[in-house]
Design an enzyme around this catalytic site. Structure first.
Site, PDB file in Angstrom:
ATOM      1  N   ASP A 166     -32.406 -15.301  32.377  1.00 51.90           N
ATOM      2  CA  ASP A 166     -31.981 -14.893  33.794  1.00 51.90           C
ATOM      3  C   ASP A 166     -30.791 -15.532  34.277  1.00 51.90           C
ATOM      4  OD1 ASP A 166     -32.146 -13.360  36.485  1.00 51.90           O
ATOM      5  OD2 ASP A 166     -34.203 -13.802  36.402  1.00 51.90           O
ATOM      6  N   HIS A 222     -22.661 -13.076  37.276  1.00 53.90           N
ATOM      7  CA  HIS A 222     -24.047 -13.461  37.803  1.00 53.90           C
ATOM      8  C   HIS A 222     -25.093 -13.452  36.690  1.00 53.90           C
ATOM      9  CE1 HIS A 222     -23.265 -13.207  42.207  1.00 53.90           C
ATOM     10  NE2 HIS A 222     -22.044 -12.365  41.686  1.00 53.90           N
TER      11      HIS A 222
HETATM   12  C1  GDG Z   1     -28.712 -11.145  39.339  1.00 53.55           C
HETATM   13  C2  GDG Z   1     -29.069 -12.035  38.155  1.00 53.55           C
HETATM   14  C3  GDG Z   1     -28.981 -14.052  39.664  1.00 53.55           C
HETATM   15  C4  GDG Z   1     -36.649  -8.374  45.069  1.00 53.55           C
HETATM   16  N1  GDG Z   1     -37.490  -7.593  45.452  1.00 53.55           N
HETATM   17  C5  GDG Z   1     -37.364  -7.342  46.765  1.00 53.55           C
HETATM   18  C6  GDG Z   1     -36.206  -8.053  47.209  1.00 53.55           C
HETATM   19  N2  GDG Z   1     -35.796  -8.931  46.256  1.00 53.55           N
HETATM   20  C7  GDG Z   1     -34.799  -9.670  46.361  1.00 53.55           C
HETATM   21  C8  GDG Z   1     -35.376 -11.133  45.767  1.00 53.55           C
HETATM   22  C9  GDG Z   1     -33.831 -11.951  45.612  1.00 53.55           C
HETATM   23  C10 GDG Z   1     -33.216 -10.729  44.895  1.00 53.55           C
HETATM   24  O1  GDG Z   1     -33.730  -9.389  45.386  1.00 53.55           O
HETATM   25  C11 GDG Z   1     -33.331 -10.758  43.271  1.00 53.55           C
HETATM   26  O2  GDG Z   1     -32.173 -11.707  42.878  1.00 53.55           O
HETATM   27  P1  GDG Z   1     -32.530 -12.442  41.373  1.00 53.55           P
HETATM   28  O3  GDG Z   1     -31.568 -13.460  41.373  1.00 53.55           O
HETATM   29  O4  GDG Z   1     -34.018 -12.789  41.439  1.00 53.55           O
HETATM   30  O5  GDG Z   1     -32.509 -11.447  40.457  1.00 53.55           O
HETATM   31  P2  GDG Z   1     -31.349  -9.954  40.083  1.00 53.55           P
HETATM   32  O6  GDG Z   1     -31.626  -8.856  41.062  1.00 53.55           O
HETATM   33  O7  GDG Z   1     -31.642  -9.715  38.745  1.00 53.55           O
HETATM   34  O8  GDG Z   1     -29.880 -10.508  40.231  1.00 53.55           O
HETATM   35  C12 GDG Z   1     -29.771 -13.170  38.859  1.00 53.55           C
HETATM   36  C13 GDG Z   1     -28.431 -12.982  40.640  1.00 53.55           C
HETATM   37  O9  GDG Z   1     -28.038 -11.746  40.290  1.00 53.55           O
HETATM   38  C14 GDG Z   1     -27.382 -13.660  41.873  1.00 53.55           C
HETATM   39  O10 GDG Z   1     -26.278 -14.218  41.171  1.00 53.55           O
HETATM   40  O11 GDG Z   1     -29.662 -15.016  40.280  1.00 53.55           O
HETATM   41  O12 GDG Z   1     -29.806 -14.062  37.573  1.00 53.55           O
HETATM   42  O13 GDG Z   1     -29.929 -11.201  37.218  1.00 53.55           O
HETATM   43  O14 GDG Z   1     -33.358 -12.271  46.634  1.00 53.55           O
HETATM   44  O15 GDG Z   1     -35.845 -11.774  47.079  1.00 53.55           O
HETATM   45  N3  GDG Z   1     -35.789  -8.044  48.186  1.00 53.55           N
HETATM   46  C15 GDG Z   1     -36.237  -7.059  49.388  1.00 53.55           C
HETATM   47  N4  GDG Z   1     -37.633  -6.465  48.872  1.00 53.55           N
HETATM   48  C16 GDG Z   1     -37.890  -6.349  47.789  1.00 53.55           C
HETATM   49  O16 GDG Z   1     -38.838  -5.682  47.476  1.00 53.55           O
HETATM   50  N5  GDG Z   1     -35.896  -6.958  50.504  1.00 53.55           N
END
Ligand code: GDG
Length: 472
Positions: free
Chosen positions: A363, A154
């Site tokens: 990322d 990821h």
């Molecule tokens: C890893 C990789 C890759 C965030 N704050 C809240 C919340 N979130 C949710 C977002 C989004 C998720 O969490 C974060 O996903 P990301 O992709 O932006 O980043 P990582 O957590 O670092 O994820 C990344 C991912 O895995 C999938 O393969 O894209 O590159 O680092 O869905 O909306 N959700 C809630 N409250 C929050 O305050 N409910």
């Protein structure tokens, strides 16, 4: 259809609130085929893996184990999050390599393998998730498991020149060859993997993009850009648009434009640079003061790791400093919020915001960028300002792409986004939305599982999306 076994560091148990697309994607795949989800319970016990906690709901079994304090500290808080995570995000300066941490990492992977090997049936298809469990396939093979095993990373995979800076890197990365299929988010990550195997491990490329490792094992690697449940996110944003919480945010803006950022509080997300770039927008464009507010939601994450406590302190200082410099009695430029919100509330906030500001230094993909797009009102969409170094930039070329290290570049993109005509906003949004409608989370998991189950297909057919055209 063979039963699916998903193995990840943490498991989204049925009674827990499920956050994020990944949990629901895995559950949907497990439901379809029937299956098992195995991982750490999130609890600390006396010893690791001595007791298996099992819950079954319909045709899915969830099996978890506890970890001892020492194993947790060395495997999770140590090697996974203080060596691999910074290394994979190009933060060589933050890599805290310790031999005992690496040993703890292999030890916990072996505990996972011991427990899982007992649960596996001959026809199961196994799907391992993420950087915590790189050596798992090899450890399962050592225990006689001959099933098909896939792995999805990821995070980004850094250039081979950085991978080799990890002590004993061969021991770790060579074990990837024990998988049948390794999935990555982007072509850049795939090139890094191929480069490392070819030039560091003496592997050879075979027809159809297969890689023959030096130990003779043949495996495949492919590009599978993860996505969101597009239809569901669209629906969520639509439904929450007029709820009290969203109305309160809108009201508080008093006619000003909103810039929004939502990120786990993680140094890879580029938050200090983002705050500075916003300050530069205000410094260089007096007319923007009082016209915009920047809401940054950053729920704390991995607070057991010292670097995460440090970035939290740095950001508090930076937000206070910028607000002290620019605020007026009736206007605060940065609203910095250190807690998490329900997904539906975030969807409504995204819809209110004229600009989505997503500027990680690195990322793997970045799902927030995709969620921001999906939440927009098609008649009056906002603009996504997106880091070139997020995997999402490979697909969302219609966003305003920026280099997050160049504060002027980000400040100029913010100004451009805030001044953009409705016509251009719609044009960019339409192009981005088309990508998300074609490649959603269901497509992602089906593409990976299809490729894993049909090894005869060429690796060049594995890519689900070609790099997007950019709009300048
Ligand atoms: C890893 C990789 C890759 C965030 N704050 C809240 C919340 N979130 C949710 C977002 C989004 C998720 O969490 C974060 O996903 P990301 O992709 O932006 O980043 P990582 O957590 O670092 O994820 C990344 C991912 O895995 C999938 O393969 O894209 O590159 O680092 O869905 O909306 N959700 C809630 N409250 C929050 O305050 N409910």
């Amino acid at each position: 259809m063979s039963r699916l076994v998903v193995i990840s560091n943490r498991v989204a148990l049925p009674k827990q609130t499920q956050t994020g697309g990944l949990a629901s994607a895995m559950n949907a795949a497990l439901q379809e085929r029937g299956g098992l989800w195995f991982g750490w319970s999130g609890n600390i016990g006396k010893e690791s893996g001595t007791e298996l906690h099992e819950v079954t709901e319909r045709n899915i079994s969830y099996a978890t184990i506890d970890l001892s304090r020492k194993d947790h500290d060395e495997y999770y808080a140590g090697f996974a999050n203080r060596a691999l995570w910074p290394l994979f995000h190009y933060r060589g300066d933050l890599v805290d390599y310790r031999r005992d941490h690496m040993e703890g990492y292999f030890r916990v992977n072996a505990v996972f393998a011991d427990n899982v090997a007992r649960l596996i049936q001959p026809n199961d298809t196994i799907w391992v998730q993420d950087y915590h469990l790189i050596p798992l396939a090899q450890l399962l093979r050592d225990r006689g498991v001959r099933n098909r095993i896939g792995f999805f990373l990821h995070t980004p995979l850094p250039a081979a020149g950085l991978m080799i800076t990890l002590p004993r890197h061969r021991e770790l990365f060579e074990s990837l060859a024990s998988y049948d299929l390794v999935g990555l988010h982007t072509h850049r990550d795939l090139r890094a993997l191929e480069d490392y195997f070819l030039h560091e491990l003496g592997a050879a490329m075979r027809t159809g993009g297969r890689i023959r490792a030096a130990n003779g094992r043949l495996f495949r690697a492919g590009v599978f850009p993860i996505s969101i449940d597009t239809a569901e996110v669209v629906e969520l944003a639509h439904r929450t648009e007029d709820t009290g919480d969203v109305a309160r945010l809108r009201h508080s803006l008093d006619g000003r434009e909103l810039i929004i950022g939502v990120d786990r509080l993680d140094y890879s997300k580029g938050l200090p640079q983002r705050f500075e770039a916003f300050a530069r927008l205000l410094r260089d464009n007096e007319e923007m003061r009082r016209r915009v507010s920047f809401l940054q939601i950053a729920p704390p994450s991995r607070s057991e790791v010292p670097e995460y406590r440090q970035i939290r302190r740095d950001l508090e200082r930076s937000a206070g400093h910028i607000n002290g410099q620019f605020a007026e009695p009736d206007w605060v430029p940065i609203r910095y919020v250190n807690k998490s919100y329900p997904q539906k509330m975030l969807a409504g906030y995204f819809r209110v915001a004229r600009v989505g500001l997503v500027t990680p230094l690195r990322d793997g993909m970045n799902l927030v960028a995709k969620e921001y797009i999906a939440c927009q009102d098609p008649k009056d969409p906002g603009v996504l300002v997106l880091s070139r170094f997020a995997g999402a930039a490979q697909e969302l070329g219609a966003a305003l792409l920026v280099n997050p290290n160049d504060l002027d570049d980000v400040a100029e993109a913010l100004k451009r986004a805030l001044d953009m005509s409705l016509k251009e906003r719609r044009q960019r949004w339409d192009a981005s939305m088309e990508v998300l409608e074609n490649n959603d989370i269901t497509r992602w998991r089906n593409a990976f599982l299809e490729a894993l189950m049909h090894p005869a297909r060429n690796a060049s057919d594995l890519a689900t999306t070609a790099p997007a055209e950019t709009i300048s």
